[in-house]
Design a protein around this motif. Structure first.
Motif, PDB file in Angstrom:
ATOM      1  N   THR A 121      18.354 -66.164  11.291  1.00 41.41           N
ATOM      2  CA  THR A 121      18.700 -66.140  12.197  1.00 41.41           C
ATOM      3  C   THR A 121      19.233 -64.504  12.989  1.00 41.41           C
ATOM      4  O   THR A 121      17.665 -64.569  13.338  1.00 41.41           O
ATOM      5  CB  THR A 121      19.976 -66.869  12.863  1.00 41.41           C
ATOM      6  N   LEU A 122      19.239 -64.193  12.008  1.00 41.34           N
ATOM      7  CA  LEU A 122      18.834 -62.521  11.690  1.00 41.34           C
ATOM      8  C   LEU A 122      18.171 -61.610  11.442  1.00 41.34           C
ATOM      9  O   LEU A 122      17.360 -61.194  12.484  1.00 41.34           O
ATOM     10  CB  LEU A 122      20.254 -62.023  11.005  1.00 41.34           C
ATOM     11  N   PHE A 123      17.045 -62.911  10.547  1.00 43.08           N
ATOM     12  CA  PHE A 123      16.009 -62.504  10.490  1.00 43.08           C
ATOM     13  C   PHE A 123      14.891 -62.094  11.414  1.00 43.08           C
ATOM     14  O   PHE A 123      13.820 -61.066  11.461  1.00 43.08           O
ATOM     15  CB  PHE A 123      15.848 -62.766   8.945  1.00 43.08           C
ATOM     16  N   SER A 165      15.284 -62.415  14.593  1.00 43.89           N
ATOM     17  CA  SER A 165      16.053 -61.770  15.188  1.00 43.89           C
ATOM     18  C   SER A 165      14.850 -60.357  15.552  1.00 43.89           C
ATOM     19  O   SER A 165      14.713 -59.716  16.079  1.00 43.89           O
ATOM     20  CB  SER A 165      17.544 -61.690  16.021  1.00 43.89           C
ATOM     21  N   PHE A 166      15.048 -59.755  14.068  1.00 45.37           N
ATOM     22  CA  PHE A 166      14.208 -58.710  13.712  1.00 45.37           C
ATOM     23  C   PHE A 166      12.892 -59.643  13.678  1.00 45.37           C
ATOM     24  O   PHE A 166      12.245 -58.173  13.173  1.00 45.37           O
ATOM     25  CB  PHE A 166      14.843 -57.931  12.438  1.00 45.37           C
ATOM     26  N   ARG A 167      12.512 -60.212  13.543  1.00 47.89           N
ATOM     27  CA  ARG A 167      10.978 -60.578  13.778  1.00 47.89           C
ATOM     28  C   ARG A 167      10.339 -60.757  12.078  1.00 47.89           C
ATOM     29  O   ARG A 167       9.647 -60.190  11.968  1.00 47.89           O
ATOM     30  CB  ARG A 167      10.400 -60.171  14.820  1.00 47.89           C
ATOM     31  N   LEU A 168      11.297 -60.760  11.023  1.00 50.80           N
ATOM     32  CA  LEU A 168      11.287 -61.259   9.906  1.00 50.80           C
ATOM     33  C   LEU A 168      11.123 -62.685   9.556  1.00 50.80           C
ATOM     34  O   LEU A 168      12.086 -63.458   9.819  1.00 50.80           O
ATOM     35  CB  LEU A 168      12.170 -60.687   9.403  1.00 50.80           C
ATOM     36  N   ILE A 205       7.918 -66.168  14.185  1.00 50.67           N
ATOM     37  CA  ILE A 205       8.697 -64.990  14.289  1.00 50.67           C
ATOM     38  C   ILE A 205       8.496 -63.963  14.966  1.00 50.67           C
ATOM     39  O   ILE A 205       7.157 -64.417  16.128  1.00 50.67           O
ATOM     40  CB  ILE A 205       7.939 -64.591  12.614  1.00 50.67           C
TER      41      ILE A 205
END
Length: 556
Positions: A25-27, A29-32, A556
């Protein structure tokens, strides 16, 4: 190197799912790509891996690989696969495979089989990353009339299935440690051809029978009585049957107590190719089953696939060491050669399909002219759509090491390590950079395609198709919803129904009311014509959202 520890299995599973999903989810959130976040969680887990998880890691990866095969089969829309679509689905990846294998033979001094296994592990696009992105592009009003989007959407699962099948064929030539006896290459090739034909025939039969049974199970009665079999009718029940049938088919290609369950006569190999068998069963079942039943089963499978991806990528991460990044100098030439051949394959595919990507008007002169004008843009988009890599590399990269391929090669461990390292680096590099390139540069290419003077009839026909769904299964479901709106509205209020389904029903009802108002001259018919396409698109997309590949790692 993994470090094992003694603590409760429950804590290990809690970490695996909670931390893995949290980093995903964290990744995102940064469009990764979320897959990279789960790989990271697996790497951290490797420093204190629980004993039972460490022992079961290979089996967990194999079960995750099974889910990769089943979802690949469900993604294929057989009736949408016109003959010319086989070209973009196979040719670009085949040329990339040739490029990778050539480099491995000439530069790395691998044998043909070793080079082929390496190439088949790396050559396929990440269908789980690409398919949802195509669905996102297809939902954009500016891009709906562009045929290249649906072409990639349809070809992507075909390419993934091709790579999986090629890998399983080469696996029979790779002399895994459990192979009983050495056979001449000519015999192995002959038996592999026969095995593929038998697998296709048997998989088609099983898929059709499964579709007929699951779609019509409500009317079944106990033999020699009038008592009906009390199935629940829920989607999870149908998925349970699909899962059991597919697992049984997958198991037919493996050993039990040192003996194959079903062996090929006069050969040491299995009668069926298990990977291809699962794909065929899934694709035939998706084609032949009732659209509403399929809709529910795919929803249930999406939930299980969430856990499958968490296991797949975390186990891959647990095998990863930071030292692999020091190997990038060994891998980047391989990557460059492969992508160069991929671009050449994309050019050939676009060129060879120009005469087939036309509207339904006989003798239309605008379509060939439009296809020539868009040649380089279509090529660029087809190439960009092939850059994201994740699922196939994650599923196949560790197999040569775990199955101990190339048993007769004294340097087999170095070859196995190279394949595994390359697969990991492909995931880390291309899942991130490839996805970013497709999102940013892909949109720019689509904008330029949209601004080209194309054939209006072709764009109109494409828009009408995409409005109701990118797959035939989606369009069939939308047609049923439009035809059975009153019953669906009643059903939606009386049984458990998702919010998206209720919104879609409300949208369809609004469309019907608009038609009635226009018929009673309470609304200008031109206003109805203007609003109806939007309502239809909204309802079909809401109802078929869950028919797409689940988006845990993909949006993403």
């Amino acid at each position: 190197m993994e470090h094992h520890a003694a603590y409760p299995l429950h804590l290990a599973l809690a970490y695996l799912f909670a931390i893995g999903y949290g980093l995903r989810t964290l990744f995102v959130s940064f469009r990764l790509p979320g897959a990279v976040g789960v790989i990271l969680s697996g790497y951290v887990l490797s420093h204190f891996m629980q004993d039972d998880v460490l022992l079961a890691r290979d089996h967990l990866q194999q079960l995750s690989f099974f889910l990769v095969l089943l979802t690949a089969g469900f993604e294929i829309s057989i009736n949408d696969l016109k003959p010319y679509m086989l070209i973009p689905g196979i040719l670009p990846s085949l040329l990339e495979c040739v490029g990778l294998a050539t480099y491995a033979v000439w530069i790395l001094e691998y044998s043909l089989v070793e080079a082929g296994v390496l190439a088949s592990c790396l050559m396929a696009l990440g269908d789980g990353l690409v398919i949802p992105k195509m669905a996102e592009f297809g939902a954009d009003p500016e891009y709906r009339g562009l045929q290249i989007i649906r072409l990639v959407f349809t070809a992507a699962p075909l390419e993934a299935s091709f790579a999986l099948t090629l890998f399983s064929v080469l696996g029979g030539l790779a002399e895994p440690e459990n192979q009983k006896e050495h056979q001449p290459v000519s015999s192995v090739l002959l038996f592999n051809v026969l095995r593929i034909l038998i697998t296709l025939a048997f998989g088609t039969i099983v898929g059709r029978l499964a579709a007929n049974f699951i779609s019509n199970r409500h009317g079944l009665k106990i033999p020699f009585s009038d008592t009906k079999v009390m199935f629940t009718g829920q989607a999870v029940e149908g998925f349970l049957f699909v899962l059991a049938i597919s697992l049984a088919a997958f198991g037919l290609g493996f050993e039990g107590d040192g003996q194959l369950v079903l062996s090929m006569p006069y050969s040491s190999g299995p009668l069926f190719q298990p990977e291809l068998l699962v794909i065929v069963i899934g694709s035939v079942f998706a084609q032949k089953t009732d659209p509403e039943v399929l809709h529910g089963i795919e929803n249930a499978m999406a939930g299980l696939w969430v856990f499958g991806q968490l296991v797949l990528f975390s186990m891959l991460g647990s095998r990863t060491e930071l030292a692999i990044f020091s190997k990038f100098n060994d891998v980047w030439p391989l990557l460059a050669v492969g992508l160069s051949f991929r671009f050449a394959g994309a050019m050939c595919a676009v060129f060879l399909t120009q005469g087939h990507r036309t509207c339904n008007q006989a003798g239309c002169e605008k379509c060939p002219q439009s296809n020539k004008q868009s040649f380089w843009l279509d090529t660029a988009f087809l190439f960009l759509a092939s850059l994201p890599r994740a699922t196939i590399q994650g599923a196949l990269g560790s197999v040569p090491a775990t199955a101990k391929f190339f048993a007769r090669n004294p340097n087999r461990q170095q070859v196995q390590a190279m394949i595994l390292t390359s697969a990991r680096l492909y995931i880390v590099v291309l899942s991130v950079l490839g996805s970013i390139a497709l999102d940013i540069l892909g949109r720019q290419v689509l904008n330029r395609l949209h601004n080209l003077p194309g054939c209006e009839q072709q764009r109109k026909e494409e828009t009408e198709i995409v409005d109701l769904g990118l797959r035939e299964q989606d369009r069939n479901l939308a047609a049923i919803l439009n035809a059975e709106l009153p019953e669906l509205m009643l059903k939606g209020r009386n049984i458990e129904t998702s919010e998206d389904e209720r919104l879609a029903m409300d949208t369809l009802l609004a469309g019907k009311l608009l038609e009635e108002a226009a018929a009673q001259q309470q609304l200008d018919p031109s206003q109805t014509d203007m609003l109806q396409p939007s309502l239809r698109r909204a309802s079909s997309r809401r109802m078929t959202t869950s028919l797409q590949q689940p988006t845990l790692f993909y949006s993403i």
